[in-house]
Design a protein around this motif. Structure first.
Motif, PDB file in Angstrom:
ATOM      1  N   VAL A 115       5.908   0.925  -1.731  1.00  0.00           N
ATOM      2  CA  VAL A 115       7.713   1.067  -1.086  1.00  0.00           C
ATOM      3  C   VAL A 115       8.270   2.106  -2.239  1.00  0.00           C
ATOM      4  CG1 VAL A 115       9.637  -0.274  -0.865  1.00  0.00           C
ATOM      5  CG2 VAL A 115       7.150  -1.679  -0.183  1.00  0.00           C
ATOM      6  N   LEU A 116       8.705   3.240  -0.430  1.00  0.00           N
ATOM      7  CA  LEU A 116       9.639   4.307  -1.504  1.00  0.00           C
ATOM      8  C   LEU A 116      11.015   3.970  -1.269  1.00  0.00           C
ATOM      9  CD1 LEU A 116       9.148   7.054  -2.836  1.00  0.00           C
ATOM     10  CD2 LEU A 116       9.755   8.264  -0.286  1.00  0.00           C
ATOM     11  N   LEU A 132      14.862  -4.065  -8.686  1.00  0.00           N
ATOM     12  CA  LEU A 132      15.745  -5.119  -8.542  1.00  0.00           C
ATOM     13  C   LEU A 132      14.154  -5.625  -7.464  1.00  0.00           C
ATOM     14  CD1 LEU A 132      18.972  -4.838  -6.656  1.00  0.00           C
ATOM     15  CD2 LEU A 132      17.882  -5.768  -8.732  1.00  0.00           C
ATOM     16  N   LEU A 133      13.113  -4.594  -6.542  1.00  0.00           N
ATOM     17  CA  LEU A 133      12.361  -5.148  -6.006  1.00  0.00           C
ATOM     18  C   LEU A 133      11.161  -5.418  -6.915  1.00  0.00           C
ATOM     19  CD1 LEU A 133      10.859  -5.559  -3.377  1.00  0.00           C
ATOM     20  CD2 LEU A 133       9.875  -3.112  -2.669  1.00  0.00           C
ATOM     21  N   GLY A 138       8.283  -9.954  -9.367  1.00  0.00           N
ATOM     22  CA  GLY A 138       7.130  -9.669 -10.881  1.00  0.00           C
ATOM     23  C   GLY A 138       6.569  -8.386 -10.367  1.00  0.00           C
ATOM     24  N   GLY A 139       6.766  -7.106  -9.756  1.00  0.00           N
ATOM     25  CA  GLY A 139       5.505  -6.263 -10.168  1.00  0.00           C
ATOM     26  C   GLY A 139       4.467  -6.293  -8.611  1.00  0.00           C
ATOM     27  N   LEU A 245      13.980  -8.781   2.496  1.00  0.00           N
ATOM     28  CA  LEU A 245      13.738  -7.315   3.153  1.00  0.00           C
ATOM     29  C   LEU A 245      11.188  -8.802   2.279  1.00  0.00           C
ATOM     30  CD1 LEU A 245      12.534  -5.139   3.134  1.00  0.00           C
ATOM     31  CD2 LEU A 245      12.573  -4.597   0.914  1.00  0.00           C
ATOM     32  N   LEU A 246      12.107  -9.397   0.968  1.00  0.00           N
ATOM     33  CA  LEU A 246      10.368  -9.724   0.865  1.00  0.00           C
ATOM     34  C   LEU A 246      10.107 -10.370   2.007  1.00  0.00           C
ATOM     35  CD1 LEU A 246      11.188 -11.384  -2.701  1.00  0.00           C
ATOM     36  CD2 LEU A 246      10.838  -9.193  -1.859  1.00  0.00           C
ATOM     37  N   PRO A 247      10.992 -11.559   2.988  1.00  0.00           N
ATOM     38  CA  PRO A 247       9.847 -11.937   3.794  1.00  0.00           C
ATOM     39  C   PRO A 247       8.894 -10.808   4.914  1.00  0.00           C
ATOM     40  CG  PRO A 247      11.841 -13.223   3.614  1.00  0.00           C
ATOM     41  CD  PRO A 247      11.822 -12.242   2.955  1.00  0.00           C
ATOM     42  N   VAL A 248       9.986  -9.744   5.426  1.00  0.00           N
ATOM     43  CA  VAL A 248       9.411  -8.963   5.895  1.00  0.00           C
ATOM     44  C   VAL A 248       8.817  -8.451   5.335  1.00  0.00           C
ATOM     45  CG1 VAL A 248      10.115  -6.503   7.237  1.00  0.00           C
ATOM     46  CG2 VAL A 248      11.866  -8.523   6.744  1.00  0.00           C
TER      47      VAL A 248
END
Length: 256
Positions: A115-116, A132-133, A138-139, A245-248
């Motif tokens: 992701v950018l 935050l992402l 967790g990296g 965004l995480l579930p996407v």
């Protein structure tokens, strides 16, 4: 409830086919009216009318574009929609009350996603989103940020807010130029200011392009009070968008 008039407000608003189409388009990112007109294939006056209804119901908001003040960007109110959906289920039956929090995908499902995040100066919004992402996954997500006109250093209020609220230390981090990530592969390229959206270059591999129209907290701080509260609001908004965004980012399982 026996009548349509007694249905929850969310149901009455979202059930209209055009309003539902507008909500689904805005679920992917922020858009200007003329872009929504093109996406849904309906006249501008009709689209504007239904956008006003959705905004009046608290399901979407709008902001003036920082690139062209004659334009406004519309944004889906994710938390508001989540709570409205939960209330709608509960109105039908108590056992149908939904958890308004977005589901957190398992760490393995987002591993390897690239992701950018971009903004003009790469000194506040995009490095906040990057941090935050990385923190939320967790990296496990390959995430970076860059700017079209990077500043000399990160804004001190961005560094301070992330440290105080999340324990994230950005010491030693420096803004970087978009040129430094040219040629890299990304799955998602997310622009975070209206100006940079106009100049983000194309990347190989056809990444998914999203836009988050978020005002510069450094500018907001001069007009809405002290700088730190403006940054706190911006960090909170970005974190909300990151959580949804995480579930996407996680690939969806196809039912067998």
């Amino acid at each position: 409830m026996s009548s349509a008039q007694g249905a929850p407000a969310f149901l009455r608003l979202a059930a209209h086919p055009l309003r539902w189409r507008l909500l689904t388009e805005l679920a992917a990112g922020d858009y200007r009216v003329r872009e929504l007109v093109e996406l849904v294939g309906q006249p501008q006056n009709l689209v504007s009318y239904h956008l006003r209804l959705l905004r009046g119901g608290g399901l979407i908001t709008s902001r003036r574009s920082s690139f062209d003040a004659r334009d406004s960007y519309y944004h889906l109110e994710l938390e508001g929609c989540a709570h409205a959906l939960a209330a709608t289920g509960a109105a039908l039956h108590p056992a149908l009350r939904l958890d308004p929090a977005p589901p957190t995908p398992p760490p393995s499902s987002v591993r390897g996603t690239a992701v950018l995040f971009t903004c003009t100066g790469n000194s506040a919004r995009s490095p906040i989103a990057e941090a935050l992402l990385r923190h939320r996954t967790g990296g496990r997500v390959e995430v970076t940020s860059a700017g079209s006109h990077p500043r000399q250093e990160l804004h001190p209020d961005a560094v301070r807010t992330l440290r105080e609220r999340y324990g994230i230390d950005l010491a030693g981090r420096r803004p970087r130029h978009l040129d430094t990530v040219a040629g890299r592969r990304f799955d998602y390229v997310i622009s975070m200011c209206d100006k940079v959206r106009e100049v983000v270059p194309d990347f190989g591999g056809h990444p998914r392009r999203l836009h988050w129209s978020i005002p510069d907290p450094a500018t907001a701080g001069r007009t809405e009070g002290a700088g730190h509260p403006a940054f706190a609001r911006t960090v909170a908004e970005i974190d909300t968008r990151i959580r949804y965004l995480l579930p996407v980012l996680a690939p969806q399982e196809v039912p067998s």
